[in-house]
Write a protein that holds these residues in place. Sequence first.
Motif, mmCIF file in Angstrom:
data_model
loop_
_atom_site.group_PDB
_atom_site.id
_atom_site.type_symbol
_atom_site.label_atom_id
_atom_site.label_comp_id
_atom_site.label_asym_id
_atom_site.label_seq_id
_atom_site.Cartn_x
_atom_site.Cartn_y
_atom_site.Cartn_z
ATOM 1 N N UNK A 1 -29.440 15.185 10.745
ATOM 2 C CA UNK A 1 -28.763 16.460 10.500
ATOM 3 C C UNK A 1 -28.595 17.337 11.736
ATOM 4 N N UNK A 2 -27.388 17.869 11.860
ATOM 5 C CA UNK A 2 -27.059 18.893 12.849
ATOM 6 C C UNK A 2 -27.167 20.269 12.214
ATOM 7 N N UNK A 3 -26.816 20.341 10.911
ATOM 8 C CA UNK A 3 -26.818 21.631 10.251
ATOM 9 C C UNK A 3 -26.509 21.545 8.772
ATOM 10 N N UNK A 4 -26.246 22.728 8.198
ATOM 11 C CA UNK A 4 -26.006 22.868 6.764
ATOM 12 C C UNK A 4 -24.774 23.743 6.558
ATOM 13 N N UNK A 5 -23.879 23.299 5.683
ATOM 14 C CA UNK A 5 -22.740 24.127 5.299
ATOM 15 C C UNK A 5 -23.281 25.211 4.365
ATOM 16 N N UNK B 1 -33.182 17.486 -3.919
ATOM 17 C CA UNK B 1 -33.354 17.451 -2.474
ATOM 18 C C UNK B 1 -32.226 16.666 -1.806
ATOM 19 N N UNK B 2 -32.100 16.876 -0.521
ATOM 20 C CA UNK B 2 -31.146 16.139 0.289
ATOM 21 C C UNK B 2 -31.660 14.707 0.431
ATOM 22 N N UNK B 3 -30.777 13.698 0.372
ATOM 23 C CA UNK B 3 -31.252 12.312 0.515
ATOM 24 C C UNK B 3 -32.064 12.108 1.798
ATOM 25 N N UNK C 1 -35.317 26.042 4.142
ATOM 26 C CA UNK C 1 -36.313 25.013 3.843
ATOM 27 C C UNK C 1 -36.152 23.808 4.762
ATOM 28 N N UNK C 2 -34.915 23.374 4.957
ATOM 29 C CA UNK C 2 -34.674 22.226 5.828
ATOM 30 C C UNK C 2 -35.070 22.534 7.268
ATOM 31 N N UNK C 3 -34.848 23.761 7.700
ATOM 32 C CA UNK C 3 -35.247 24.147 9.059
ATOM 33 C C UNK C 3 -36.770 24.156 9.209
ATOM 34 N N UNK C 4 -37.460 24.641 8.190
ATOM 35 C CA UNK C 4 -38.931 24.641 8.251
ATOM 36 C C UNK C 4 -39.470 23.215 8.364
ATOM 37 N N UNK C 5 -38.853 22.305 7.644
ATOM 38 C CA UNK C 5 -39.342 20.934 7.591
ATOM 39 C C UNK C 5 -38.843 20.054 8.737
#
Length: 179
Positions: free
Chosen positions: A125-129, A116-118, A151-155
């Motif tokens: 977070x602004x976004x994901x590469x 997982x991301x720390x 997944x990060x957007x859902x959470x």
Amino acid sequence: MLQGIAHAHSTHSFDGHLSLRELQSLLTDAKIDFCLMSEHVESLDYEKIVAMLADYAALPSGGCLMIPGIEIDDLHILIYGVTAIQPYGSIEELAAQMFHRGSLIFVSHPVKVKGTVPAVILAWLTGVEIWNTRYDGRGAPRPWNLKLWAELQREHGPLQPLVGVDFHKPSDLSQVRVE
């Protein structure tokens, strides 16, 4: 429409091959309007970051706009819009400082994220590469990157997608652009 690249390193990073001026010239000749830089913080301390920001400020205007940024591999993040800095005690403090100054923070090369991301960065977070041409190839993003982004957007709510070239040397320049 402006076109640029994201995730580029100059000789301010331990693995960059071109100086800022050389990189700006190359990108200007390639008709690239802006570049989101990602200098490795592992090779920089506070004084070196201050000197790096002075080098950015001294670049000639009229060519490719070089936007200062840093990469923190331990946190799996890219930070864009680094314009000033205060002394810091840890990379987490540095990242928090940049967030509070309005910098944009993206998860970097998701293929390197193990598990997982720390948690410390999630609120920043602004976004994901979603696509890094060095790690994912020049054809398309990896499905894992898109899955992590979803997944990060859902959470944590809406997050911007970013494509990066992870530029170290001229042969890294691809046709992948940010518009």
